[in-house]
Design a protein around this motif. Structure first.
Motif, short mmCIF file in Angstrom:
data_model
loop_
_atom_site.label_atom_id
_atom_site.label_comp_id
_atom_site.label_asym_id
_atom_site.label_seq_id
_atom_site.Cartn_x
_atom_site.Cartn_y
_atom_site.Cartn_z
N LEU A 35 -12.21 -24.51 16.18
CA LEU A 35 -12.27 -24.87 17.60
C LEU A 35 -13.01 -26.16 17.87
O LEU A 35 -12.64 -26.93 18.75
N GLY A 36 -14.10 -26.42 17.12
CA GLY A 36 -14.97 -27.54 17.46
C GLY A 36 -14.66 -28.83 16.76
O GLY A 36 -15.31 -29.85 17.03
N SER A 37 -13.70 -28.83 15.85
CA SER A 37 -13.41 -30.06 15.09
C SER A 37 -12.87 -31.17 15.99
O SER A 37 -13.04 -32.35 15.69
N GLY A 38 -12.24 -30.79 17.11
CA GLY A 38 -11.67 -31.79 18.01
C GLY A 38 -12.70 -32.76 18.54
O GLY A 38 -12.47 -33.98 18.58
N GLY A 39 -13.88 -32.24 18.93
CA GLY A 39 -14.94 -33.11 19.47
C GLY A 39 -15.45 -34.09 18.44
O GLY A 39 -15.69 -35.26 18.74
N ALA A 40 -15.64 -33.62 17.19
CA ALA A 40 -16.12 -34.50 16.12
C ALA A 40 -15.09 -35.56 15.78
O ALA A 40 -15.43 -36.72 15.51
N ILE A 41 -13.80 -35.20 15.80
CA ILE A 41 -12.73 -36.16 15.52
C ILE A 41 -12.71 -37.26 16.58
O ILE A 41 -12.52 -38.44 16.27
N LYS A 42 -12.92 -36.90 17.84
CA LYS A 42 -12.95 -37.89 18.93
C LYS A 42 -14.09 -38.88 18.75
O LYS A 42 -14.01 -40.02 19.19
N THR A 43 -15.17 -38.44 18.12
CA THR A 43 -16.35 -39.30 17.95
C THR A 43 -16.19 -40.29 16.81
O THR A 43 -16.60 -41.44 16.91
N MET A 207 -22.72 -41.13 14.73
CA MET A 207 -22.84 -40.22 15.88
C MET A 207 -22.19 -38.87 15.62
O MET A 207 -22.48 -37.89 16.30
N SER A 208 -21.30 -38.80 14.61
CA SER A 208 -20.67 -37.51 14.30
C SER A 208 -21.49 -36.68 13.32
O SER A 208 -21.17 -35.51 13.09
N VAL A 209 -22.53 -37.28 12.74
CA VAL A 209 -23.31 -36.60 11.70
C VAL A 209 -23.94 -35.31 12.22
O VAL A 209 -23.95 -34.30 11.52
N VAL A 210 -24.44 -35.33 13.46
CA VAL A 210 -25.11 -34.14 14.01
C VAL A 210 -24.12 -32.97 14.10
O VAL A 210 -24.44 -31.83 13.73
N MET A 211 -22.91 -33.25 14.59
CA MET A 211 -21.90 -32.19 14.70
C MET A 211 -21.49 -31.67 13.32
O MET A 211 -21.26 -30.48 13.14
N VAL A 212 -21.42 -32.58 12.35
CA VAL A 212 -21.06 -32.19 10.99
C VAL A 212 -22.14 -31.28 10.39
O VAL A 212 -21.84 -30.23 9.81
N MET A 213 -23.39 -31.66 10.57
CA MET A 213 -24.49 -30.86 10.02
C MET A 213 -24.57 -29.50 10.69
O MET A 213 -24.89 -28.49 10.06
N PHE A 214 -24.26 -29.45 11.99
CA PHE A 214 -24.26 -28.17 12.70
C PHE A 214 -23.21 -27.23 12.09
O PHE A 214 -23.42 -26.02 12.02
N SER A 215 -22.10 -27.79 11.65
CA SER A 215 -21.05 -26.95 11.07
C SER A 215 -21.48 -26.35 9.74
O SER A 215 -20.91 -25.35 9.29
N TYR A 216 -22.48 -26.96 9.09
CA TYR A 216 -22.98 -26.42 7.82
C TYR A 216 -24.07 -25.37 8.01
O TYR A 216 -24.52 -24.77 7.04
#
Length: 465
Positions: A35-43, A207-216
């Motif tokens: 569900l959340g990959s869309g936001g990270a892709i936009k960034t 700027m996408s690093v935070v979202m990526v780390m949250f996914s881990y």
């Protein structure tokens, strides 16, 4: 030297190697990918794959640091117990309660999400009802036995794995052979046709690093299973060694397929990429299938959260850093009181999440992300201190050594510090940097105010097993 109380656990070692393997895999794959990959892709655009790859290397080192110490001292309160031994009682206290808080906050979001996903099929049912039923069910699973928890996590993780692999295989068939696309191969030109591979430059990647780390978040759960693994010296390394390759396959592989099939700047506006891919293959029930998968992913997170919070309270109690009631085990060697108290907090979270605006909850989960950064940093420091407590001969005999230590430790900690700095530049995550000092301040105050008189555990640098 006598063992520390935190290592005197009486938990039942009921988790088999297949449970540990799938728990590690389930911890690395969350709802965010569906569900959340869309936001990270936009960034970040297609360069998001590179971010996942680089962050995956860091997470691999963190997991190897965890594994080195966990194999030597396999206890369920891994981070807290090890921090207490190698970094001091205050660090053990802060780490244990921060990890508990991180999972409670995460599970508050997940258990409420269960209600939202369930209403996809039965919209007339108030969402708090399935959320409550899910909480009761997962609490019951955790109270019965650790083996039952392992079985549920095994099948929950397997559902996610099969779905992602099916999407990768189906998407690859479209890319290479045009199956589902009238026989016209789609190719991979979408990866650079809309502003290039780095559409927002290096800044977008950062700027996408935070979202990526949250996914881990949750990948470290394998350490919490150490106290109940049947053969930790074999099962923990076997699971950890596969983490990096799983990240490549399930995150980078899935994102490669998704952004090859669809223009990256349209993803998130045209629906779930998973649903779209299955729809192209003529699977009409695609939306329902993905909703079911996401529902099980949320249940898995809640199940894992109750497991980890119960064990953390249990180990904190053994350290005299939580009420002694949490050290009580039932006749199946399950820390019942810790699980029930955590469930109670989740029940409050369901009510609060129903009453509070969605944006407020985004702030709270940002705090959970900062908590994860703390835990990961502590894991790296524990391994450094552990090495320092050993002689050269003992270091040479380590059963599961962390590669490239201590250089890999410091590089990984610098990366985590960079993530914390980047959080400041995002309006949604910046609040975590304001709340975190307050949280840690309260923990330090409570430690000295309420636990100092109970703390009879000396700081030691080595322990005889």
């Amino acid at each position: 030297m006598e063992k520390n109380n935190a290592l005197r656990e009486d938990l039942h070692r009921g988790l088999e190697e297949r449970h540990i393997q799938l728990i590690a895999l389930g911890g690395a794959i969350g709802v965010g990918l569906f569900l959340g990959s869309g936001g990270a892709i936009k960034t970040a655009g297609p360069s998001l794959m590179l971010v996942y790859f680089l962050a995956g290397i860091i997470m691999f080192y963190i997991m190897r640091a965890l594994g080195e110490v966990a194999v030597a001292y396999p206890v369920s309160g891994t981070f807290s117990a090890h921090a207490n031994i190698f970094l001091g009682p205050l660090n053990g206290y802060i780490t244990g309660w921060t990890y508990w808080f991180m999972w409670v906050v995460t599970c508050m979001a997940e258990i409420t999400a269960v209600g939202v996903y369930f209403t996809y099929w039965v919209p007339e049912v108030p969402q708090w009802i399935p959320a409550l039923l899910a909480l009761v069910a997962m609490t019951s699973v955790n109270l019965i036995s650790v083996r039952l928890f392992g079985e549920f996590e095994f099948w929950f993780a397997l559902i996610k794995v099969v779905t992602i692999l099916a999407m990768i295989v189906a998407g690859s068939a479209m890319i290479l052979f045009g199956i589902g696309n009238g026989g016209i191969a789609i190719g991979i030109s979408n990866l650079w046709s809309y502003g290039g591979f780095f559409p927002y430059g290096i800044e977008g990647m950062f700027m996408s690093v935070v979202m990526v780390m949250f996914s881990y978040l949750g990948i470290e759960l394998i350490g919490v299973t150490a106290g109940e693994a049947k053969n930790p010296e074999k099962s923990l390394p076997a699971a950890i060694d596969k983490v990096f390759w799983r990240i490549l396959i399930f995150y980078v592989g899935a994102l490669f397929v998704i952004m090859s099939l669809y223009p990256w700047n349209q993803i998130g506006t045209i629906g779930s990429p998973f649903v779209l891919t299955f729809n192209k293959l003529g699977i009409r029930a695609a939306a329902g299938i993905i909703n079911f998968v996401v529902l099980t992913a949320a249940l898995s997170s809640c199940n894992s959260g109750l497991f980890s919070t119960g064990r953390m309270l249990y180990n904190l109690s053994l350290q005299d850093k939580a009420p002694t009631i949490f050290s009580k085990l039932n006749d199946r060697s399950v820390p019942t009181n810790g699980i029930l108290v955590s469930s109670l907090f989740l029940l409050v979270g369901v009510v609060l999440n129903y009453l509070m605006p969605a944006q407020v909850f985004v702030y709270v989960t940002s705090v959970a992300t900062f908590g994860a950064l703390w835990i990961w940093g502590v894991i790296l420091m524990i391994q450094l201190k552990y090495r320092q407590s050993l002689t050269a001969e003992q270091i040479a005999g380590i059963k599961y050594p962390m590669p490239h230590s201590p250089v890999s430790n410091w590089v990984s900690m610098l990366f985590l510090a960079l993530v914390a700095v980047i959080m400041f530049f995002n309006e949604d995550t910046r609040v975590a940097l304001y709340i975190a000092p307050i949280w840690f301040g309260l923990l330090v105050a409570s430690y000295y105010g309420f636990n100092m008189h109970k703390n009879n555990i000396p700081l030691v640098t080595s322990i005889d097993k």
